[in-house]
Scaffold this active site. Structure first.
Site, PDB file in Angstrom:
ATOM      1  CB  CYS A 181      -0.845  -0.038   1.267  1.00  0.00           C
ATOM      2  SG  CYS A 181      -1.799   1.427   1.536  1.00  0.00           S
TER       3      CYS A 181
HETATM    4  P1  IMP Z   1      -0.956  -7.144   3.498  1.00  0.00           P
HETATM    5  O1  IMP Z   1      -1.527  -8.400   4.099  1.00  0.00           O
HETATM    6  O2  IMP Z   1      -0.114  -6.347   4.473  1.00  0.00           O
HETATM    7  O3  IMP Z   1      -0.233  -7.407   2.227  1.00  0.00           O
HETATM    8  O4  IMP Z   1      -2.194  -6.180   3.188  1.00  0.00           O
HETATM    9  C1  IMP Z   1      -3.289  -6.566   2.385  1.00  0.00           C
HETATM   10  C2  IMP Z   1      -4.286  -5.426   2.359  1.00  0.00           C
HETATM   11  O5  IMP Z   1      -3.723  -4.277   1.719  1.00  0.00           O
HETATM   12  C3  IMP Z   1      -5.526  -5.676   1.537  1.00  0.00           C
HETATM   13  O6  IMP Z   1      -6.468  -6.513   2.150  1.00  0.00           O
HETATM   14  C4  IMP Z   1      -6.051  -4.257   1.309  1.00  0.00           C
HETATM   15  O7  IMP Z   1      -6.762  -3.761   2.408  1.00  0.00           O
HETATM   16  C5  IMP Z   1      -4.769  -3.464   1.188  1.00  0.00           C
HETATM   17  N1  IMP Z   1      -4.458  -3.181  -0.223  1.00  0.00           N
HETATM   18  C6  IMP Z   1      -4.497  -4.019  -1.279  1.00  0.00           C
HETATM   19  N2  IMP Z   1      -4.118  -3.408  -2.414  1.00  0.00           N
HETATM   20  C7  IMP Z   1      -3.850  -2.133  -2.086  1.00  0.00           C
HETATM   21  C8  IMP Z   1      -3.412  -0.999  -2.848  1.00  0.00           C
HETATM   22  O8  IMP Z   1      -3.154  -1.050  -4.055  1.00  0.00           O
HETATM   23  N3  IMP Z   1      -3.276   0.149  -2.145  1.00  0.00           N
HETATM   24  C9  IMP Z   1      -3.532   0.235  -0.815  1.00  0.00           C
HETATM   25  N4  IMP Z   1      -3.907  -0.807  -0.063  1.00  0.00           N
HETATM   26  C10 IMP Z   1      -4.071  -1.988  -0.693  1.00  0.00           C
END
Ligand code: IMP
Length: 338
Positions: A181
């Site tokens: 993100c």
């Molecule tokens: P991770 O588990 O830390 O990789 O976070 C996953 C979460 O990041 C997802 O469920 C979304 O809420 C958020 N997310 C996914 N794609 C994006 C993006 O392109 N920009 C911002 N947040 C994102």
């Protein structure tokens, strides 16, 4: 050292995230071993063996992932970017494992109606739940269909009552915390996940609101899952931890004698395929093999945390009231050394 309750941690002067805190065991545990800890929970009409959801991202949840997670007692939310939803509608989903799908604000009623012949949970997948269009879509679905609705995302509880009044059954909590993100970098919005979760948790308590809290983004290891649940989250949503598994959509890539898979943000250029505002990155994560390995590691970690904390059900774990805030050196000391 001060031991913080949830309320105390919520009053902390700065925004906190998972690495800033730790769980403090303060009771003699009655657990003979971690196997006696029960990780099952009810979530939007489903009985989950472990409160884990997969993120509706195109490099995380296709039909294979949703089916595999269902078999493992977790819940996959089908992404809306590739052909997964189409396959589900064309009866190409294989078993009846897919229980929930994501849609966009423009998904028409006839598609929603067809989807609801197959699934019971609809996730309105937007970056910001606190938007009139999201409220209208939620209200519309709840008034016209029989469905559970997940909305997202939010970083605090100030608008929680409006989301509940619109009919939301669950909310994804977390802005700026996802590992791909770039929202915070691009916009300056977003606070630490621990503070976000607590703010929403207390808004729900104080307003006596009926809505499930999904901790979404920034989970790096099983310990973070245990922390999110101890902070009161009902379920935990994973992106990166599940990306790179065999069941995640996408090819295995050999590079520098190692195996990798692609992982990208839903608002990245690779997904949008046009140069509008980009709030997500694209990266490669090591190939991890079967998703079962990841889920088993999380299950072991959470059950061990429950055993240390003398919280033998997920509901008890959610009642945790003993947290420490770590100094930076304490945090570093916790990490294994090479
Ligand atoms: P991770 O588990 O830390 O990789 O976070 C996953 C979460 O990041 C997802 O469920 C979304 O809420 C958020 N997310 C996914 N794609 C994006 C993006 O392109 N920009 C911002 N947040 C994102």
């Amino acid at each position: 050292m001060k031991i913080y309750s949830k309320a105390g941690l919520n009053d902390y002067s700065m925004s906190l995230t998972y690495d800033d805190i730790s769980l403090v065991p303060v009771e003699i545990s009655k657990a003979k071993s971690r196997s006696v800890a029960d990780t099952s929970t009810e979530f939007l009409g489903l009985n989950l063996g472990l409160p884990i959801l997969s993120s509706p991202m195109d490099t995380v949840t296709g039909i294979e992932m949703a089916n595999a997670l269902n078999e493992l007692g977790c819940l996959g939310i089908l992404n809306r970017f590739d052909s997964s939803v189409e396959k589900l509608l064309n009866n190409e989903a294989g078993s009846d494992g897919v229980k929930s799908v994501s849609i966009g604000l423009n998904t028409p009623d006839d598609i929603i109606s067809k989807l609801l012949e197959k699934v019971s949970i609809i996730c309105i997948d937007t970056a910001n739940a606190n938007n009139l269009e999201v409220l209208k879509k939620t209200e519309h679905i709840k008034n016209n269909f029989d469905a559970y609705v997940i909305v997202g995302n939010t970083a605090n509880g100030k608008t929680l009552k409006q989301l509940v009044d619109a009919g939301a059954d669950a909310v994804r909590v977390g802005i700026g915390g996802g590992s791909v993100c770039t929202t915070s970098v691009q916009t300056g919005i977003g606070i630490g996940q621990v503070s976000s979760l607590l703010d929403v948790y207390f808004a729900r308590e104080e307003g006596k609101l009926n809505i499930k809290i999904i901790a979404d983004g920034g989970i790096k290891n099983p310990g973070d899952v245990a922390k999110a649940l101890a902070l009161g989250a009902d379920t935990v949503m994973l992106g990166r931890l599940l990306a790179g598994t065999r069941e995640a959509p996408g090819e295995v890539i050999k590079y520098n004698d190692q195996l990798w898979k692609k992982y990208r943000g839903s608002a990245s250029f690779g997904v949008k395929m046009k140069n509008e505002f980009i709030e997500g990155e694209e990266t490669m994560v090591p190939y991890k093999g079967h998703v079962r390995n990841v889920i088993n590691a999380i299950s072991d970690g959470v059950r061990s945390a429950m055993s240390y904390m003398n919280k033998l059900t997920i509901e008890e774990l959610r009642q945790t009231e003993s947290f420490a805030v770590l100094s930076n050196s304490s945090y570093l000391e916790r990490l294994p050394k090479k």
